[in-house]
Design an enzyme around this catalytic site. Structure first.
Site, PDB file in Angstrom:
ATOM      1  N   SER A  10       0.819  -1.210   0.000  1.00  0.00           N
ATOM      2  CA  SER A  10       0.000   0.000   0.000  1.00  0.00           C
ATOM      3  C   SER A  10       0.858   1.268   0.000  1.00  0.00           C
ATOM      4  O   SER A  10       1.778   1.414   0.803  1.00  0.00           O
ATOM      5  CB  SER A  10      -0.924   0.029   1.226  1.00  0.00           C
ATOM      6  OG  SER A  10      -1.609   1.262   1.238  1.00  0.00           O
ATOM      7  N   LYS A  59     -13.250  -3.767   0.801  1.00  0.00           N
ATOM      8  CA  LYS A  59     -14.064  -2.665   0.275  1.00  0.00           C
ATOM      9  C   LYS A  59     -15.569  -2.982   0.245  1.00  0.00           C
ATOM     10  O   LYS A  59     -16.395  -2.088   0.385  1.00  0.00           O
ATOM     11  CB  LYS A  59     -13.608  -2.307  -1.140  1.00  0.00           C
ATOM     12  CG  LYS A  59     -12.308  -1.522  -1.209  1.00  0.00           C
ATOM     13  CD  LYS A  59     -12.000  -1.194  -2.671  1.00  0.00           C
ATOM     14  CE  LYS A  59     -10.819  -0.274  -2.809  1.00  0.00           C
ATOM     15  NZ  LYS A  59     -10.623   0.173  -4.199  1.00  0.00           N
ATOM     16  N   ASN A  80     -14.324   2.823  -0.021  1.00  0.00           N
ATOM     17  CA  ASN A  80     -12.860   2.824   0.184  1.00  0.00           C
ATOM     18  C   ASN A  80     -12.444   3.859   1.221  1.00  0.00           C
ATOM     19  O   ASN A  80     -11.248   4.030   1.459  1.00  0.00           O
ATOM     20  CB  ASN A  80     -12.105   3.047  -1.138  1.00  0.00           C
ATOM     21  CG  ASN A  80     -12.202   4.474  -1.633  1.00  0.00           C
ATOM     22  OD1 ASN A  80     -13.121   5.205  -1.254  1.00  0.00           O
ATOM     23  ND2 ASN A  80     -11.270   4.886  -2.454  1.00  0.00           N
ATOM     24  N   ASP A  95     -13.103   6.262  -5.454  1.00  0.00           N
ATOM     25  CA  ASP A  95     -12.523   5.753  -6.712  1.00  0.00           C
ATOM     26  C   ASP A  95     -13.110   6.500  -7.924  1.00  0.00           C
ATOM     27  O   ASP A  95     -12.417   6.699  -8.924  1.00  0.00           O
ATOM     28  CB  ASP A  95     -12.754   4.245  -6.856  1.00  0.00           C
ATOM     29  CG  ASP A  95     -11.783   3.446  -5.992  1.00  0.00           C
ATOM     30  OD1 ASP A  95     -10.739   4.010  -5.596  1.00  0.00           O
ATOM     31  OD2 ASP A  95     -12.066   2.269  -5.702  1.00  0.00           O
ATOM     32  N   GLY A 119     -14.383  -6.562 -12.057  1.00  0.00           N
ATOM     33  CA  GLY A 119     -14.344  -6.477 -10.599  1.00  0.00           C
ATOM     34  C   GLY A 119     -14.759  -5.086 -10.127  1.00  0.00           C
ATOM     35  O   GLY A 119     -15.467  -4.348 -10.835  1.00  0.00           O
ATOM     36  N   GLY A 120     -14.291  -4.729  -8.938  1.00  0.00           N
ATOM     37  CA  GLY A 120     -14.669  -3.440  -8.349  1.00  0.00           C
ATOM     38  C   GLY A 120     -14.211  -2.249  -9.175  1.00  0.00           C
ATOM     39  O   GLY A 120     -14.956  -1.267  -9.330  1.00  0.00           O
ATOM     40  N   ALA A 121     -12.991  -2.335  -9.728  1.00  0.00           N
ATOM     41  CA  ALA A 121     -12.463  -1.209 -10.515  1.00  0.00           C
ATOM     42  C   ALA A 121     -13.273  -1.039 -11.804  1.00  0.00           C
ATOM     43  O   ALA A 121     -13.546   0.089 -12.230  1.00  0.00           O
ATOM     44  CB  ALA A 121     -10.994  -1.459 -10.836  1.00  0.00           C
ATOM     45  N   ARG A 141     -12.436 -12.233 -18.545  1.00  0.00           N
ATOM     46  CA  ARG A 141     -12.177 -13.679 -18.566  1.00  0.00           C
ATOM     47  C   ARG A 141     -13.454 -14.445 -18.229  1.00  0.00           C
ATOM     48  O   ARG A 141     -13.834 -15.379 -18.909  1.00  0.00           O
ATOM     49  CB  ARG A 141     -11.071 -13.996 -17.550  1.00  0.00           C
ATOM     50  CG  ARG A 141     -10.784 -15.455 -17.369  1.00  0.00           C
ATOM     51  CD  ARG A 141      -9.664 -15.677 -16.400  1.00  0.00           C
ATOM     52  NE  ARG A 141      -9.946 -15.152 -15.046  1.00  0.00           N
ATOM     53  CZ  ARG A 141      -9.098 -15.207 -14.044  1.00  0.00           C
ATOM     54  NH1 ARG A 141      -7.906 -15.722 -14.211  1.00  0.00           N
ATOM     55  NH2 ARG A 141      -9.425 -14.720 -12.853  1.00  0.00           N
ATOM     56  N   THR A 142     -14.148 -14.029 -17.167  1.00  0.00           N
ATOM     57  CA  THR A 142     -15.377 -14.709 -16.754  1.00  0.00           C
ATOM     58  C   THR A 142     -16.565 -13.924 -17.303  1.00  0.00           C
ATOM     59  O   THR A 142     -16.904 -12.851 -16.795  1.00  0.00           O
ATOM     60  CB  THR A 142     -15.448 -14.796 -15.206  1.00  0.00           C
ATOM     61  OG1 THR A 142     -14.182 -15.241 -14.727  1.00  0.00           O
ATOM     62  CG2 THR A 142     -16.541 -15.713 -14.729  1.00  0.00           C
TER      63      THR A 142
HETATM   64  P1  NAP Z   1     -11.007  -7.538  -8.567  1.00  0.00           P
HETATM   65  O1  NAP Z   1     -12.358  -7.124  -8.104  1.00  0.00           O
HETATM   66  O2  NAP Z   1     -10.302  -8.657  -7.911  1.00  0.00           O
HETATM   67  O3  NAP Z   1     -11.131  -7.882 -10.154  1.00  0.00           O
HETATM   68  C1  NAP Z   1     -10.048  -8.398 -10.846  1.00  0.00           C
HETATM   69  C2  NAP Z   1     -10.333  -8.447 -12.345  1.00  0.00           C
HETATM   70  O4  NAP Z   1      -9.139  -8.891 -13.012  1.00  0.00           O
HETATM   71  C3  NAP Z   1     -11.428  -9.425 -12.737  1.00  0.00           C
HETATM   72  O5  NAP Z   1     -12.106  -8.932 -13.869  1.00  0.00           O
HETATM   73  C4  NAP Z   1     -10.629 -10.691 -13.095  1.00  0.00           C
HETATM   74  O6  NAP Z   1     -11.286 -11.533 -14.035  1.00  0.00           O
HETATM   75  C5  NAP Z   1      -9.423 -10.073 -13.764  1.00  0.00           C
HETATM   76  N1  NAP Z   1      -8.267 -10.957 -13.717  1.00  0.00           N
HETATM   77  C6  NAP Z   1      -7.425 -11.143 -12.657  1.00  0.00           C
HETATM   78  N2  NAP Z   1      -6.463 -12.027 -12.990  1.00  0.00           N
HETATM   79  C7  NAP Z   1      -6.700 -12.407 -14.273  1.00  0.00           C
HETATM   80  C8  NAP Z   1      -6.054 -13.280 -15.183  1.00  0.00           C
HETATM   81  N3  NAP Z   1      -4.957 -13.948 -14.836  1.00  0.00           N
HETATM   82  N4  NAP Z   1      -6.563 -13.403 -16.430  1.00  0.00           N
HETATM   83  C9  NAP Z   1      -7.659 -12.719 -16.802  1.00  0.00           C
HETATM   84  N5  NAP Z   1      -8.337 -11.875 -15.979  1.00  0.00           N
HETATM   85  C10 NAP Z   1      -7.866 -11.724 -14.736  1.00  0.00           C
HETATM   86  O7  NAP Z   1      -9.994  -6.317  -8.515  1.00  0.00           O
HETATM   87  P2  NAP Z   1     -10.341  -4.752  -8.633  1.00  0.00           P
HETATM   88  O8  NAP Z   1     -10.550  -4.178  -7.301  1.00  0.00           O
HETATM   89  O9  NAP Z   1     -11.394  -4.568  -9.663  1.00  0.00           O
HETATM   90  O10 NAP Z   1      -8.928  -4.160  -9.131  1.00  0.00           O
HETATM   91  C11 NAP Z   1      -8.495  -4.354 -10.471  1.00  0.00           C
HETATM   92  C12 NAP Z   1      -7.208  -3.556 -10.687  1.00  0.00           C
HETATM   93  O11 NAP Z   1      -7.471  -2.173 -10.528  1.00  0.00           O
HETATM   94  C13 NAP Z   1      -6.119  -3.899  -9.658  1.00  0.00           C
HETATM   95  O12 NAP Z   1      -4.892  -4.012 -10.324  1.00  0.00           O
HETATM   96  C14 NAP Z   1      -6.096  -2.732  -8.726  1.00  0.00           C
HETATM   97  O13 NAP Z   1      -4.783  -2.479  -8.232  1.00  0.00           O
HETATM   98  C15 NAP Z   1      -6.524  -1.599  -9.647  1.00  0.00           C
HETATM   99  N6  NAP Z   1      -7.134  -0.486  -8.889  1.00  0.00           N
HETATM  100  C16 NAP Z   1      -6.494   0.694  -8.928  1.00  0.00           C
HETATM  101  C17 NAP Z   1      -7.001   1.777  -8.223  1.00  0.00           C
HETATM  102  C18 NAP Z   1      -6.276   3.078  -8.291  1.00  0.00           C
HETATM  103  O14 NAP Z   1      -6.511   3.937  -7.420  1.00  0.00           O
HETATM  104  N7  NAP Z   1      -5.454   3.295  -9.290  1.00  0.00           N
HETATM  105  C19 NAP Z   1      -8.177   1.633  -7.478  1.00  0.00           C
HETATM  106  C20 NAP Z   1      -8.830   0.399  -7.470  1.00  0.00           C
HETATM  107  C21 NAP Z   1      -8.294  -0.674  -8.180  1.00  0.00           C
HETATM  108  P3  NAP Z   1     -12.383 -12.624 -13.529  1.00  0.00           P
HETATM  109  O15 NAP Z   1     -13.635 -11.851 -13.325  1.00  0.00           O
HETATM  110  O16 NAP Z   1     -12.456 -13.573 -14.654  1.00  0.00           O
HETATM  111  O17 NAP Z   1     -11.841 -13.232 -12.265  1.00  0.00           O
END
Ligand code: NAP
Length: 261
Positions: A10, A59, A80, A95, A119-121, A141-142
């Site tokens: 973090s 979150k 968040n 966000d 996902g959440g983002a 992917r899903t």
């Molecule tokens: P999350 O809810 O866990 O969602 C992850 C997403 O990535 C899902 O769509 C998942 O697909 C996909 N994924 C993960 N591994 C994969 C793989 N090997 N092959 C294909 N798809 C894959 O995470 P999130 O909170 O949405 O965060 C996503 C990204 O945004 C993270 O890297 C996080 O650091 C970033 N983020 C950045 C900020 C910022 O302030 N810049 C804020 C929030 C998040 P499935 O649905 O198929 O599992």
């Protein structure tokens, strides 16, 4: 306090530290990791913590502990930020403000936007794009997960092969593919970016992902998740202090975070 599990990567403590210093506020943001969210919430209350930054995996679960929450928390089903006022926990989701900050120079209205992830983002960018009248195309992917987002925020779900057949004004990576330590991975390894295309990767570690490097090589305009991260943190501090970080210090703040990675 920043809470999550695990928390080793973090950057929120350093982000808040730089902002507080510039604003002349004697605050500190400490990281606190624990497997039990209930214990963390108890600590927030016992220690009268004024601001808590909430990160993965809490979150969504944190909503059950809030007394009051903002409309964004309702739509995104995630918070968040917690601000404690008179013993009550107020939940926010900054966000969206982070995305608005990162895309502040981009007009998304009527633009064709490819969002990768569900996902959440992805939910947060979907909300932002719908509100600003963009046409969203989804890839994940899903597939079942992304169909839900398309139903909620529009427009169309694509397969990986369809992506190269369509032309998009903006491409967003909302997956964790390319995140440290897997920095050589890209969600679209063979995609042909085009000059002038806007490419936004929500990942902020590394600042320039393989995905962004591929886009830059093809003269696309790239935006790092670091800008979203800064924007969401500035909004958190604003909720607490009602103070605005000086815009002429943003480049300094950005540079500090990059050198800290
Ligand atoms: P999350 O809810 O866990 O969602 C992850 C997403 O990535 C899902 O769509 C998942 O697909 C996909 N994924 C993960 N591994 C994969 C793989 N090997 N092959 C294909 N798809 C894959 O995470 P999130 O909170 O949405 O965060 C996503 C990204 O945004 C993270 O890297 C996080 O650091 C970033 N983020 C950045 C900020 C910022 O302030 N810049 C804020 C929030 C998040 P499935 O649905 O198929 O599992």
């Amino acid at each position: 306090m920043v809470i999550g599990y695990p928390l080793s990567h973090s950057q929120s403590p350093i982000l808040h530290q730089i902002i507080y210093k510039e604003l002349g506020i004697d605050n500190v943001l400490l990281a606190q990791s624990h497997v039990s969210l209930a214990s963390l919430v108890q600590a927030i209350k016992t220690l009268s913590i004024a601001l808590t930054a909430v990160t993965m995996p809490y979150k969504e679960q944190i909503i059950h502990y809030l007394d009051v929450w903002s409309p964004e928390v309702t739509v995104l089903k995630a918070a968040n930020t917690i601000i404690q006022r008179d013993g009550k926990l107020y939940g926010y989701n900054t966000d969206i403000a982070g995305i608005a900050f990162a895309l502040s120079k981009i007009n998304v209205r009527n633009k064709k936007v490819l969002v990768i992830g569900a996902g959440g983002a992805a939910r947060a960018i979907g909300y932002f794009l719908k509100k600003n009248h963009a046409h969203i195309f989804w890839l994940n992917r899903t597939k079942e997960k992304v169909v839900k987002l398309a139903n909620e925020f529009g427009t169309q779900v694509l397969d990986k092969n369809d992506c190269s057949k369509q032309s998009f004004d903006i491409v967003v990576n909302a997956t964790s593919i390319g995140l440290h330590p897997d920095i050589h991975k890209s969600p679209l390894p063979h995609y042909a970016f085009h000059p002038g295309q806007i490419v936004f990767d929500m990942i902020y570690n590394p600042v320039k992902t393989t995905f962004l490097k591929q886009a830059e090589k093809n003269r696309a305009i790239i935006i790092s998740g670091l800008d979203m991260f800064i924007g969401q943190g500035l909004k958190q501090v604003e909720f607490l202090t009602h103070k605005i970080y000086p815009p002429d210090q943003l480049a300094f703040l950005r540079q500090k975070l990059i050198s800290n990675q």
